[in-house]
Design an enzyme around this catalytic site. Sequence first.
Site, PDB file in Angstrom:
ATOM      1  CE  LYS A  12      -1.135 -16.048  62.587  1.00 60.67           C
ATOM      2  NZ  LYS A  12      -1.039 -15.127  61.483  1.00 60.67           N
ATOM      3  NE  ARG A  40      -6.674 -16.543  60.171  1.00 59.67           N
ATOM      4  CZ  ARG A  40      -5.616 -17.205  59.745  1.00 59.67           C
ATOM      5  NH1 ARG A  40      -5.007 -18.054  60.543  1.00 59.67           N
ATOM      6  NH2 ARG A  40      -5.154 -17.001  58.552  1.00 59.67           N
ATOM      7  NE  ARG A  54       4.462 -15.995  54.257  1.00 59.79           N
ATOM      8  CZ  ARG A  54       3.485 -15.992  55.168  1.00 59.79           C
ATOM      9  NH1 ARG A  54       3.761 -15.852  56.446  1.00 59.79           N
ATOM     10  NH2 ARG A  54       2.236 -16.099  54.790  1.00 59.79           N
ATOM     11  NE  ARG A 104       0.933 -19.159  52.752  1.00 59.21           N
ATOM     12  CZ  ARG A 104       0.536 -18.875  53.984  1.00 59.21           C
ATOM     13  NH1 ARG A 104       1.355 -19.087  55.004  1.00 59.21           N
ATOM     14  NH2 ARG A 104      -0.663 -18.386  54.210  1.00 59.21           N
ATOM     15  NE  ARG A 138      -3.455 -14.646  53.787  1.00 59.55           N
ATOM     16  CZ  ARG A 138      -2.129 -14.820  53.763  1.00 59.55           C
ATOM     17  NH1 ARG A 138      -1.432 -14.436  52.710  1.00 59.55           N
ATOM     18  NH2 ARG A 138      -1.518 -15.362  54.784  1.00 59.55           N
TER      19      ARG A 138
HETATM   20  P1  AMP Z   1      -2.359 -18.980  57.679  1.00 56.70           P
HETATM   21  O1  AMP Z   1      -1.234 -19.863  57.265  1.00 56.70           O
HETATM   22  O2  AMP Z   1      -2.647 -19.029  59.149  1.00 56.70           O
HETATM   23  O3  AMP Z   1      -2.186 -17.557  57.171  1.00 56.70           O
HETATM   24  O4  AMP Z   1      -3.682 -19.563  56.963  1.00 56.70           O
HETATM   25  C1  AMP Z   1      -3.774 -19.655  55.567  1.00 56.70           C
HETATM   26  C2  AMP Z   1      -5.239 -19.733  55.159  1.00 56.70           C
HETATM   27  O5  AMP Z   1      -5.838 -20.893  55.751  1.00 56.70           O
HETATM   28  C3  AMP Z   1      -6.101 -18.569  55.617  1.00 56.70           C
HETATM   29  O6  AMP Z   1      -6.051 -17.452  54.741  1.00 56.70           O
HETATM   30  C4  AMP Z   1      -7.490 -19.222  55.640  1.00 56.70           C
HETATM   31  O7  AMP Z   1      -8.010 -19.366  54.327  1.00 56.70           O
HETATM   32  C5  AMP Z   1      -7.174 -20.617  56.157  1.00 56.70           C
HETATM   33  N1  AMP Z   1      -7.231 -20.684  57.643  1.00 56.70           N
HETATM   34  C6  AMP Z   1      -6.221 -20.976  58.499  1.00 56.70           C
HETATM   35  N2  AMP Z   1      -6.639 -20.963  59.773  1.00 56.70           N
HETATM   36  C7  AMP Z   1      -7.958 -20.645  59.720  1.00 56.70           C
HETATM   37  C8  AMP Z   1      -8.958 -20.454  60.726  1.00 56.70           C
HETATM   38  N3  AMP Z   1      -8.697 -20.581  62.040  1.00 56.70           N
HETATM   39  N4  AMP Z   1     -10.221 -20.142  60.312  1.00 56.70           N
HETATM   40  C9  AMP Z   1     -10.520 -20.034  58.999  1.00 56.70           C
HETATM   41  N5  AMP Z   1      -9.626 -20.179  58.003  1.00 56.70           N
HETATM   42  C10 AMP Z   1      -8.343 -20.479  58.357  1.00 56.70           C
END
Ligand code: AMP
Length: 218
Positions: free
Chosen positions: A13, A88, A127, A160, A171
């Site tokens: 994404k 989300r 990654r 990460r 996740r």
């Molecule tokens: P991502 O980089 O999009 O995978 O986000 C990393 C982490 O940030 C996720 O595992 C959540 O803990 C938090 N996060 C990011 N976007 C959201 C969202 N829209 N709602 C809730 N938590 C989020």
Amino acid sequence: MKLILLGPPGSGKGTQAQILQEKFGLSKISTGDILRNAVANETPLGLKAKPYMEKGELVPDELILQILKERLHEIKDRPGFVLDGVPRNLNQGKILEKMLKELHITLTGVVEIEVPLPVIIDRLTLRRSCEKCGSVYTLKSDPSSHPTACSRCGGKLIHRSDDTIPVIEKRLKIYQAETLPLIRFYKEKGLLIQINGSLPIPKVAEILHDCLKVKGRN
Ligand code: AMP
């Protein structure tokens, strides 16, 4: 063009959002990037979000919706945007719908990037992300060929802390439980565009571009 990108962790994404940003001059809102930045800078938002992110859990909706409200306000008059990683869950999706209505913004489409589980696990364990600009790299099997610095900005490449197997599994479970209902929500509204995300990055970008054209959304 006003787009939402959905997909499990590791679906690409962020990478596709960056390509759309560069190709079409869209403003990108990535809640993951915003939160990681806040955690790194130890801001009040970062301190609240950190424990959830470390465990691979969703950060509470009220924090996310506050970020979204502020960012949408900043970009509402720009020609287009791409939302990466938000909404989300169904609650975020429904509140976003209200926010967009109030701002007289109509969504162009919602893209779901689909990737099979083994590919996701492989990608996430290999990654590495640039600490500074967030660019993403996938390591090859030969360690001597691993880059140590970001080729865009020279920043340090990091693994990460939520890209470890137990956190990835959590996740993915949360994705199934929380995000799949949101995908059905957008499908029923006729907004969903589904893309095969296991192909090479430029191919996925090309297919996505073609889909947006076919649907008259570009
Ligand atoms: P991502 O980089 O999009 O995978 O986000 C990393 C982490 O940030 C996720 O595992 C959540 O803990 C938090 N996060 C990011 N976007 C959201 C969202 N829209 N709602 C809730 N938590 C989020």
